[in-house]
Design a protein around this motif. Structure first.
Motif, PDB file in Angstrom:
ATOM      1  N   ALA A 171      45.622 -50.690 -64.364  1.00  0.00           N
ATOM      2  CA  ALA A 171      44.474 -50.792 -64.558  1.00  0.00           C
ATOM      3  C   ALA A 171      43.657 -51.821 -63.660  1.00  0.00           C
ATOM      4  CB  ALA A 171      44.122 -51.202 -66.081  1.00  0.00           C
ATOM      5  N   GLU A 172      44.457 -52.923 -63.290  1.00  0.00           N
ATOM      6  CA  GLU A 172      44.093 -53.881 -62.516  1.00  0.00           C
ATOM      7  C   GLU A 172      43.840 -53.415 -60.983  1.00  0.00           C
ATOM      8  OE1 GLU A 172      47.004 -56.846 -63.246  1.00  0.00           O
ATOM      9  OE2 GLU A 172      45.984 -57.723 -64.990  1.00  0.00           O
ATOM     10  N   MET A 191      48.377 -43.103 -69.980  1.00  0.00           N
ATOM     11  CA  MET A 191      48.888 -44.403 -70.420  1.00  0.00           C
ATOM     12  C   MET A 191      48.304 -45.140 -71.607  1.00  0.00           C
ATOM     13  SD  MET A 191      50.350 -46.077 -66.770  1.00  0.00           S
ATOM     14  CE  MET A 191      51.435 -47.146 -67.284  1.00  0.00           C
ATOM     15  N   ALA A 192      46.757 -45.273 -71.519  1.00  0.00           N
ATOM     16  CA  ALA A 192      45.971 -45.883 -72.463  1.00  0.00           C
ATOM     17  C   ALA A 192      46.096 -45.162 -73.630  1.00  0.00           C
ATOM     18  CB  ALA A 192      44.722 -46.107 -71.765  1.00  0.00           C
ATOM     19  N   ILE A 195      48.026 -46.854 -76.511  1.00  0.00           N
ATOM     20  CA  ILE A 195      47.779 -48.269 -76.887  1.00  0.00           C
ATOM     21  C   ILE A 195      46.377 -48.372 -77.566  1.00  0.00           C
ATOM     22  CG2 ILE A 195      47.174 -50.441 -76.071  1.00  0.00           C
ATOM     23  CD1 ILE A 195      48.404 -49.833 -73.171  1.00  0.00           C
ATOM     24  N   PRO A 196      46.712 -48.581 -78.935  1.00  0.00           N
ATOM     25  CA  PRO A 196      45.346 -48.644 -79.793  1.00  0.00           C
ATOM     26  C   PRO A 196      44.280 -49.438 -79.300  1.00  0.00           C
ATOM     27  CG  PRO A 196      47.475 -49.323 -80.876  1.00  0.00           C
ATOM     28  CD  PRO A 196      47.721 -49.488 -79.768  1.00  0.00           C
ATOM     29  N   GLY A 197      42.910 -48.745 -79.253  1.00  0.00           N
ATOM     30  CA  GLY A 197      41.731 -49.450 -78.792  1.00  0.00           C
ATOM     31  C   GLY A 197      41.717 -49.416 -77.232  1.00  0.00           C
ATOM     32  N   ALA A 198      42.448 -48.793 -76.509  1.00  0.00           N
ATOM     33  CA  ALA A 198      42.389 -48.801 -74.962  1.00  0.00           C
ATOM     34  C   ALA A 198      41.624 -47.825 -74.687  1.00  0.00           C
ATOM     35  CB  ALA A 198      43.939 -48.565 -74.285  1.00  0.00           C
ATOM     36  N   VAL A 199      41.354 -46.629 -75.260  1.00  0.00           N
ATOM     37  CA  VAL A 199      40.506 -45.396 -74.811  1.00  0.00           C
ATOM     38  C   VAL A 199      40.206 -44.659 -76.000  1.00  0.00           C
ATOM     39  CG1 VAL A 199      42.364 -43.953 -74.490  1.00  0.00           C
ATOM     40  CG2 VAL A 199      40.493 -43.504 -73.236  1.00  0.00           C
ATOM     41  N   GLU A 200      39.049 -44.083 -75.988  1.00  0.00           N
ATOM     42  CA  GLU A 200      38.573 -43.390 -77.307  1.00  0.00           C
ATOM     43  C   GLU A 200      38.045 -42.025 -76.636  1.00  0.00           C
ATOM     44  OE1 GLU A 200      38.390 -43.993 -80.131  1.00  0.00           O
ATOM     45  OE2 GLU A 200      39.027 -46.301 -79.970  1.00  0.00           O
ATOM     46  N   ASP A 206      38.623 -46.587 -69.293  1.00  0.00           N
ATOM     47  CA  ASP A 206      37.864 -47.611 -68.743  1.00  0.00           C
ATOM     48  C   ASP A 206      38.944 -48.979 -68.172  1.00  0.00           C
ATOM     49  OD1 ASP A 206      35.645 -49.607 -67.545  1.00  0.00           O
ATOM     50  OD2 ASP A 206      36.299 -50.554 -69.289  1.00  0.00           O
ATOM     51  N   PRO A 207      39.213 -49.353 -67.164  1.00  0.00           N
ATOM     52  CA  PRO A 207      40.119 -50.205 -66.739  1.00  0.00           C
ATOM     53  C   PRO A 207      40.269 -51.590 -67.628  1.00  0.00           C
ATOM     54  CG  PRO A 207      39.616 -48.919 -64.804  1.00  0.00           C
ATOM     55  CD  PRO A 207      38.689 -48.698 -65.817  1.00  0.00           C
ATOM     56  N   GLU A 208      38.951 -52.193 -67.608  1.00  0.00           N
ATOM     57  CA  GLU A 208      38.711 -53.264 -68.115  1.00  0.00           C
ATOM     58  C   GLU A 208      39.227 -53.208 -69.638  1.00  0.00           C
ATOM     59  OE1 GLU A 208      38.141 -55.944 -66.657  1.00  0.00           O
ATOM     60  OE2 GLU A 208      37.416 -55.347 -64.931  1.00  0.00           O
ATOM     61  N   THR A 209      38.761 -51.945 -70.395  1.00  0.00           N
ATOM     62  CA  THR A 209      39.104 -51.999 -71.834  1.00  0.00           C
ATOM     63  C   THR A 209      40.650 -51.701 -71.970  1.00  0.00           C
ATOM     64  OG1 THR A 209      36.886 -50.852 -71.877  1.00  0.00           O
ATOM     65  CG2 THR A 209      38.257 -50.331 -73.735  1.00  0.00           C
ATOM     66  N   ALA A 210      41.214 -50.941 -71.186  1.00  0.00           N
ATOM     67  CA  ALA A 210      42.584 -50.863 -71.330  1.00  0.00           C
ATOM     68  C   ALA A 210      43.337 -52.073 -71.066  1.00  0.00           C
ATOM     69  CB  ALA A 210      42.947 -49.757 -70.131  1.00  0.00           C
ATOM     70  N   ILE A 211      42.689 -53.089 -70.202  1.00  0.00           N
ATOM     71  CA  ILE A 211      43.561 -54.497 -70.108  1.00  0.00           C
ATOM     72  C   ILE A 211      43.428 -55.038 -71.164  1.00  0.00           C
ATOM     73  CG2 ILE A 211      43.117 -56.331 -68.654  1.00  0.00           C
ATOM     74  CD1 ILE A 211      42.509 -54.695 -66.065  1.00  0.00           C
TER      75      ILE A 211
END
Length: 272
Positions: A171-172, A191-192, A195-200, A206-211
């Motif tokens: 993401a970075e 990948m996201a 991870i809970p909450g990383a993508v909907e 969104d890279p910032e949300t995933a980070i």
């Protein structure tokens, strides 16, 4: 969106909530079973959304003039953690637009070990193995010999920690690109989704949300994982030769070394 995708997304959301509840209640067996169900549901979602993508002409990745080991080294440098061949290939294609196939990596680590044994430290880096807590080579995982030992060894929490870290690195890297490729965005989205909450929903991650999401979960595991890895790295430094610290010890020799050490300590205590 098809009904099957709607149903899968509801099921994934339910399973994530159930996993959190099981972990909070320390119901480890149930949590493991639910994680398996979650992985299967996420895989089914990935297959379903791929089937719905409009057909488009495939753009073949360009053939690179870089040697395979240098392509792998660049992908590992981007990820920053030990990685399986499948992820290395995906990163290489998504960010460097180069053709690399999994089978090309099969014998790479063995070739690197032979090179190190014949001329130790002759190269600036080696593609080595990640080491398990038994100090044996982790199956299928490649690492960079220049990384500090704690980054090249694994504890019980390390697979999840490394997945979160690699997602953050991907993401970075995307945030630094003026025009990220579609392949790179798809890689982050895949990948996201783990991870809970990383993508909907179906929108690209969104890279910032995933980070932020990966970082929030990472805070839960990082301290314990660092302590476990430090302990493994300390044992590796005390028990293994130079080549074994990079490429791992045979399982039996590691066991015998541990047993011998335990017997020696018991004898010393008895003598006292």
């Amino acid at each position: 969106m098809s009904e099957s995708l709607d149903a899968l997304e509801r099921r994934i959301a339910e399973l994530r909530a159930e996993v959190r509840r099981a972990v909070s209640a320390r119901e480890n067996s149930l949590a493991r079973s639910l994680r398996g169900d979650l992985r299967r549901a996420e895989q089914a979602w990935d297959e379903a959304i791929t089937a719905e993508e409009p057909s488009r002409p495939l753009q073949e990745p360009e053939t690179s003039l870089l040697p395979i080991r240098e392509q792998v080294h660049q992908a590992l440098a981007l990820l920053g953690v030990p990685a399986a061949a499948k992820l290395v290939v995906a990163v290489n294609e998504a960010f460097f637009s180069r053709a690399l196939r999994g089978p090309q990596l099969t014998s790479l680590r063995r070739d690197e070990e032979r090179s190190f044994r014949s001329a130790p430290y002759a190269r600036p880096y080696y593609l080595c193995a990640a080491l398990t807590d038994r100090l044996s080579p982790a199956r299928g995982l490649l690492a960079d010999s220049t990384w500090e030992p704690e980054r090249r060894v694994l504890g019980p929490l390390s697979p999840r920690v490394d997945f979160l870290l690699s997602t953050m690195r991907v993401a970075e890297h995307l945030t630094r690109l003026a025009e990220p490729s579609a392949g790179a965005l798809r890689l982050l989205s895949r990948m996201a989704h783990n991870i809970p909450g990383a993508v909907e929903g179906l929108v690209p991650a969104d890279p910032e949300t995933a980070i932020r999401a990966a970082g929030a979960e990472l805070e839960v595991h990082l301290a314990a994982d660092a302590a476990q890895r430090a302990e493994v790295a300390a044992r590796a430094a005390g028990q293994l030769s130079d080549v074994e610290r990079l490429f791992g010890a045979a399982a039996m020799s590691t066991v015998m070394s541990t047993v011998t050490s335990s017997v020696r300590m018991s004898t010393m205590r008895g003598a006292c």
